[in-house]
Design a protein around this motif. Sequence first.
Motif, PDB file in Angstrom:
ATOM      1  N   GLN A  43      23.493  24.278 -48.850  1.00 37.50           N
ATOM      2  CA  GLN A  43      24.730  24.565 -48.961  1.00 37.50           C
ATOM      3  C   GLN A  43      25.900  23.595 -48.894  1.00 37.50           C
ATOM      4  OE1 GLN A  43      27.402  26.090 -45.809  1.00 37.50           O
ATOM      5  NE2 GLN A  43      28.947  25.231 -47.680  1.00 37.50           N
ATOM      6  N   LYS A  44      25.569  23.497 -47.236  1.00 37.33           N
ATOM      7  CA  LYS A  44      25.900  21.905 -46.514  1.00 37.33           C
ATOM      8  C   LYS A  44      25.716  21.065 -47.930  1.00 37.33           C
ATOM      9  CE  LYS A  44      28.197  23.442 -42.884  1.00 37.33           C
ATOM     10  NZ  LYS A  44      29.697  23.470 -42.809  1.00 37.33           N
ATOM     11  N   GLN A  45      24.640  20.783 -48.179  1.00 40.01           N
ATOM     12  CA  GLN A  45      24.622  19.048 -48.985  1.00 40.01           C
ATOM     13  C   GLN A  45      25.544  19.642 -50.063  1.00 40.01           C
ATOM     14  OE1 GLN A  45      23.014  15.946 -48.580  1.00 40.01           O
ATOM     15  NE2 GLN A  45      24.014  16.337 -51.776  1.00 40.01           N
ATOM     16  N   GLN A  46      25.429  20.847 -50.669  1.00 39.47           N
ATOM     17  CA  GLN A  46      26.570  21.367 -51.711  1.00 39.47           C
ATOM     18  C   GLN A  46      28.097  20.662 -52.016  1.00 39.47           C
ATOM     19  OE1 GLN A  46      25.750  25.229 -52.493  1.00 39.47           O
ATOM     20  NE2 GLN A  46      23.939  24.715 -54.898  1.00 39.47           N
ATOM     21  N   GLU A  47      28.251  20.973 -50.447  1.00 35.87           N
ATOM     22  CA  GLU A  47      29.350  20.905 -49.843  1.00 35.87           C
ATOM     23  C   GLU A  47      29.915  18.851 -48.948  1.00 35.87           C
ATOM     24  OE1 GLU A  47      32.161  21.543 -45.563  1.00 35.87           O
ATOM     25  OE2 GLU A  47      29.934  23.050 -46.409  1.00 35.87           O
ATOM     26  N   TYR A  48      28.734  18.459 -49.085  1.00 37.02           N
ATOM     27  CA  TYR A  48      29.280  17.182 -48.870  1.00 37.02           C
ATOM     28  C   TYR A  48      28.458  15.687 -49.610  1.00 37.02           C
ATOM     29  CZ  TYR A  48      29.795  18.196 -43.412  1.00 37.02           C
ATOM     30  OH  TYR A  48      30.300  18.610 -42.814  1.00 37.02           O
ATOM     31  N   ALA A  49      27.881  16.280 -50.844  1.00 37.69           N
ATOM     32  CA  ALA A  49      27.819  15.522 -51.383  1.00 37.69           C
ATOM     33  C   ALA A  49      29.171  14.595 -52.378  1.00 37.69           C
ATOM     34  CB  ALA A  49      26.319  15.964 -52.740  1.00 37.69           C
ATOM     35  N   LYS A  51      31.165  14.339 -50.586  1.00 36.56           N
ATOM     36  CA  LYS A  51      31.793  13.218 -49.968  1.00 36.56           C
ATOM     37  C   LYS A  51      31.202  11.947 -49.772  1.00 36.56           C
ATOM     38  CE  LYS A  51      34.278  16.806 -48.232  1.00 36.56           C
ATOM     39  NZ  LYS A  51      34.296  17.665 -46.974  1.00 36.56           N
ATOM     40  N   GLY A  52      29.968  11.584 -50.357  1.00 38.89           N
ATOM     41  CA  GLY A  52      29.196  10.553 -50.199  1.00 38.89           C
ATOM     42  C   GLY A  52      27.799  10.436 -49.225  1.00 38.89           C
ATOM     43  N   LEU A 144      32.511  11.349 -38.566  1.00 35.50           N
ATOM     44  CA  LEU A 144      32.386   9.680 -39.263  1.00 35.50           C
ATOM     45  C   LEU A 144      33.056   9.307 -40.103  1.00 35.50           C
ATOM     46  CD1 LEU A 144      30.217   7.327 -39.275  1.00 35.50           C
ATOM     47  CD2 LEU A 144      28.378   8.914 -40.442  1.00 35.50           C
ATOM     48  N   LEU A 145      33.142  10.427 -41.504  1.00 39.98           N
ATOM     49  CA  LEU A 145      33.696  10.149 -43.055  1.00 39.98           C
ATOM     50  C   LEU A 145      35.037   9.955 -42.681  1.00 39.98           C
ATOM     51  CD1 LEU A 145      32.271  13.781 -44.763  1.00 39.98           C
ATOM     52  CD2 LEU A 145      31.639  10.766 -45.155  1.00 39.98           C
TER      53      LEU A 145
END
Length: 167
Positions: A43-49, A51-52, A144-145
Amino acid sequence: FLLPGVDGKTWSLGDFAGKEAVLVIFTCNHCPVAIASEDRLVQKQQEYAGKGVAFVALNSNEDKDHPTDSFDQMVDHAREKGFNFPYLRDVSQDVAKAYGAQRTPHYFLLDRERKVVYTGRECDNPNDSDQATVRELWDAVDALLADHPLPVPVTDAIGCNVKWWGK
């Protein structure tokens, strides 16, 4: 690193060039804490992908005494769980040693220059993240982002010990 993935490709850190951050996750197929985090990671990979942020998971456990951590089992496990990030086999354990991985899961957040800016746990209750009171990993990614100082750069990883060859 240059490691085989369950997708049939060989991966290196260079494959993530251009990403704002890379989350390197030392994990395995059998540790209850690692297993408890898998759906959140997808789920977090979907969320952050978007955003780079790239995720990459590595299994460095020996598989003689832990056969569920074999490469073939990794392939099946990643397919069953719907991993949307590379899942790599570090059979030599050289990468785990270089990073200083101690547990599964053990998270290492790398910035644009690929320097480790956070290492440790996901949160204070990885078996039931709904009950967590702090989520240091995700706070670190967000900071970080946003180009803010990370609130906490190091925590103790929570999970099973890395299973070293001959130990």
